[in-house]
Design an enzyme around this catalytic site. Structure first.
Site, short mmCIF file in Angstrom:
data_model
loop_
_atom_site.label_atom_id
_atom_site.label_comp_id
_atom_site.label_asym_id
_atom_site.label_seq_id
_atom_site.Cartn_x
_atom_site.Cartn_y
_atom_site.Cartn_z
N ASP A 1 -76.94 -29.70 -9.90
CA ASP A 1 -76.19 -30.87 -10.37
C ASP A 1 -76.47 -31.13 -11.85
OD1 ASP A 1 -75.21 -31.30 -7.83
OD2 ASP A 1 -76.42 -33.09 -7.44
N ARG B 1 -71.60 -44.60 -7.15
CA ARG B 1 -70.34 -44.63 -6.38
C ARG B 1 -69.66 -46.00 -6.54
NH1 ARG B 1 -72.47 -40.34 -6.39
NH2 ARG B 1 -71.10 -40.27 -8.19
N GLN C 1 -69.30 -31.52 -17.17
CA GLN C 1 -68.71 -32.87 -17.04
C GLN C 1 -67.60 -33.04 -18.09
OE1 GLN C 1 -72.61 -34.15 -17.88
NE2 GLN C 1 -72.93 -35.16 -15.90
N ARG D 1 -69.06 -25.80 -11.25
CA ARG D 1 -68.41 -27.03 -10.74
C ARG D 1 -67.96 -27.86 -11.95
NH1 ARG D 1 -72.39 -30.89 -7.87
NH2 ARG D 1 -72.20 -29.49 -6.09
N LYS E 1 -65.82 -35.06 -13.54
CA LYS E 1 -65.54 -35.90 -14.71
C LYS E 1 -66.83 -36.37 -15.37
CE LYS E 1 -60.99 -37.50 -13.23
NZ LYS E 1 -60.12 -38.67 -12.96
N GLY E 2 -67.88 -36.62 -14.57
CA GLY E 2 -69.14 -37.12 -15.12
C GLY E 2 -69.39 -38.54 -14.61
N LYS F 1 -81.08 -31.45 -7.87
CA LYS F 1 -81.18 -32.11 -9.18
C LYS F 1 -82.53 -31.73 -9.78
CE LYS F 1 -78.20 -36.15 -8.88
NZ LYS F 1 -77.48 -35.72 -7.68
N THR G 1 -63.37 -33.42 -7.63
CA THR G 1 -62.62 -34.61 -8.02
C THR G 1 -61.86 -35.16 -6.82
OG1 THR G 1 -60.94 -35.50 -9.51
CG2 THR G 1 -60.62 -33.23 -8.81
C1 LIG Z 1 -68.54 -32.63 -5.11
C2 LIG Z 1 -68.88 -33.50 -6.27
C3 LIG Z 1 -70.00 -33.21 -7.02
C4 LIG Z 1 -70.30 -33.99 -8.16
N1 LIG Z 1 -71.38 -33.64 -8.93
C5 LIG Z 1 -71.61 -34.34 -10.06
C6 LIG Z 1 -72.64 -33.93 -10.96
O1 LIG Z 1 -73.37 -32.95 -10.74
N2 LIG Z 1 -72.81 -34.69 -12.08
C7 LIG Z 1 -72.03 -35.78 -12.37
O2 LIG Z 1 -72.21 -36.40 -13.43
N3 LIG Z 1 -71.06 -36.17 -11.52
C8 LIG Z 1 -70.84 -35.50 -10.38
N4 LIG Z 1 -69.84 -35.91 -9.54
C9 LIG Z 1 -69.19 -37.22 -9.75
C10 LIG Z 1 -68.02 -37.11 -10.69
O3 LIG Z 1 -68.47 -36.84 -12.00
C11 LIG Z 1 -67.21 -38.45 -10.73
O4 LIG Z 1 -68.04 -39.49 -11.11
C12 LIG Z 1 -66.58 -38.81 -9.40
O5 LIG Z 1 -66.13 -37.67 -8.71
C13 LIG Z 1 -65.35 -39.73 -9.62
O6 LIG Z 1 -64.39 -39.08 -10.42
P1 LIG Z 1 -62.99 -38.52 -9.86
O7 LIG Z 1 -62.81 -37.16 -10.40
O8 LIG Z 1 -62.94 -38.62 -8.40
O9 LIG Z 1 -61.89 -39.41 -10.57
P2 LIG Z 1 -61.68 -40.97 -10.73
O10 LIG Z 1 -60.65 -41.11 -11.79
O11 LIG Z 1 -62.99 -41.68 -10.89
O12 LIG Z 1 -61.09 -41.39 -9.33
C14 LIG Z 1 -59.84 -40.92 -8.86
C15 LIG Z 1 -59.56 -41.57 -7.51
O13 LIG Z 1 -60.52 -41.12 -6.55
C16 LIG Z 1 -60.93 -42.18 -5.70
N5 LIG Z 1 -62.38 -42.45 -5.94
C17 LIG Z 1 -63.14 -41.95 -6.93
N6 LIG Z 1 -64.42 -42.38 -6.83
C18 LIG Z 1 -64.44 -43.19 -5.76
C19 LIG Z 1 -65.47 -43.93 -5.12
N7 LIG Z 1 -66.74 -43.92 -5.58
N8 LIG Z 1 -65.16 -44.65 -4.02
C20 LIG Z 1 -63.90 -44.66 -3.53
N9 LIG Z 1 -62.88 -43.97 -4.08
C21 LIG Z 1 -63.14 -43.24 -5.18
C22 LIG Z 1 -60.08 -43.34 -6.05
O14 LIG Z 1 -58.92 -43.30 -5.25
C23 LIG Z 1 -59.73 -43.09 -7.50
O15 LIG Z 1 -58.55 -43.72 -7.89
C24 LIG Z 1 -69.49 -35.11 -8.46
C25 LIG Z 1 -68.36 -35.38 -7.71
C26 LIG Z 1 -68.03 -34.60 -6.65
C27 LIG Z 1 -66.78 -34.90 -5.89
#
Ligand SMILES: Cc1cc2nc3c(=O)[nH]c(=O)nc-3n(C[C@H](O)[C@H](O)[C@H](O)COP(=O)(O)OP(=O)(O)OC[C@H]3O[C@@H](n4cnc5c(N)ncnc54)[C@H](O)[C@@H]3O)c2cc1C
Length: 317
Positions: A134, A289, A163, A184, A187-188, A98, A226
């Site tokens: 990131d 998280r 994002q 990468r 969603k954000g 970061k 995701t």
């Molecule tokens: C490898 C990686 C790198 C990332 N890097 C960045 C970055 O650089 N900048 C940034 O802004 N964001 C980053 N993120 C976070 C990302 O933006 C989302 O906030 C996060 O991944 C949740 O979104 P989702 O796509 O899983 O979908 P969502 O719609 O949030 O979740 C889908 C499903 O996944 C599961 N889930 C999701 N989150 C959780 C949780 N915290 N605890 C338990 N279950 C959960 C649940 O079953 C949920 O129904 C990263 C995520 C990953 C996986």
């Protein structure tokens, strides 16, 4: 609503002191964070590799306010990368950095962060691995993308993050889908204003799919971060339709979230990379998280009500 409150609290010093100081919180944190030391982290990473997964390691910290702190973060990454090389893991394990942890929030901070990122990239190249930068909140998007572009002149494998919640991202994806570019798509994780970002899950998901298609139809190496089965299925079906091989893109998830699914996808032949954070500065990461899933807050509240078990906490916590 709860999401916005939790994201707001992720920046509140008083709440930070309360959450961090409460011993039972740490039991929950262990699910998402691989411990405090490089040793703790490598133990977790070895187990992931044994399950046919790959990893990207994040040394936690985004509140860097002095040059000394930024240097300490850089030195930790250098030590970590040397350990990965020495233990023969660098072909499957990279690092995520970061810019705020490398000093970007200080005066003339982006130059400092760029210098530090260069040190990390040079060490990563020598070790035989890669670096992903990131993405933080929207105030840093342009400067972060600029920094990655600069890094890529010497380290073409340096990856940026886009994002899907931001309106601008489909345009950014089109500009980052060129040959060899590692991007990468997530969603954000930050609370962003309605003027620049989608707020509803359905709109964010729609944009994620649109952006994923743009990246898959390009010539780069997309990294789909995701846990959402609908997004993963979209990626798999577009890749199938256009004959993109499984080895030409990655699926990425966070440590402690959908671990069985991570192994199932790897078993299907996908390249699955797990984001493994470690370090003492876990508060903001942990609160994000919680914000992503209200059920995690209930999990936390239940644990806070329970008495401590006799079982000692794993090392590092
Ligand atoms: C490898 C990686 C790198 C990332 N890097 C960045 C970055 O650089 N900048 C940034 O802004 N964001 C980053 N993120 C976070 C990302 O933006 C989302 O906030 C996060 O991944 C949740 O979104 P989702 O796509 O899983 O979908 P969502 O719609 O949030 O979740 C889908 C499903 O996944 C599961 N889930 C999701 N989150 C959780 C949780 N915290 N605890 C338990 N279950 C959960 C649940 O079953 C949920 O129904 C990263 C995520 C990953 C996986």
């Amino acid at each position: 609503m709860l999401k916005t409150v939790l994201l707001g609290l992720s920046r509140a010093p008083l709440m930070k002191r309360m959450v961090v100081g409460f011993p039972l919180t740490r039991r929950i944190v262990q699910r998402f964070v691989a411990g405090e030391s490089i040793e703790d982290c490598l133990r977790v990473v070895r187990a992931l590799l044994a399950s046919n997964l790959m990893a990207t390691i994040d040394f936690l910290g985004e509140d860097t306010v002095t040059v000394t702190q930024a240097d300490r973060v850089t030195d930790t990454y250098v030590e970590l990368l040397n350990r990965l090389a020495a233990e023969g893991m660098a072909d499957r394990v990279e690092v995520s950095i970061k810019l705020s942890a490398l000093g970007s929030l200080l005066k003339d901070g982006y130059e400092l962060a760029l210098d530090n990122a260069r040190v990390i990239c040079t060490t990563a190249e020598r070790a035989g691995t890669t670096v992903t930068v990131d993405m933080e909140d929207h105030t840093s998007t342009d400067a972060t993308l600029r920094t990655v572009r600069t890094l890529r002149t010497d380290y073409p494998w340096a990856a940026a993050v886009l994002q899907a919640m931001l309106f601008r991202t489909s345009t950014d994806c089109a500009g980052h889908a060129g040959a060899g570019q590692r991007i990468r798509l997530c969603k954000g994780a930050y609370a962003e204003p309605a003027e620049i970002a989608h707020r509803s899950k359905s709109a964010i998901d729609r944009n994620y799919k649109r952006c994923a298609t743009i990246l898959l139809e390009g010539d780069g190496r997309p990294l789909f971060a995701t846990h959402d089965s609908a997004m993963i299925e979209h990626v798999r079906s577009v890749a199938n339709r256009i004959d993109r091989s499984q080895s030409s893109y990655e699926l990425q998830m966070l440590l402690g979230i959908r671990s069985e699914e991570q192994r199932r996808l790897a078993g299907l032949g996908h390249q699955v990379r797990v984001y493994v954070p470690f370090g003492t500065d876990w508060y903001a990461y942990f609160m994000r998280r919680l914000a992503e899933r209200p059920a995690n807050v209930l999990f936390l509240l239940r644990a806070l009500r329970e008495r401590p078990t006799k079982k000692p906490a794993p090392s590092g916590f």
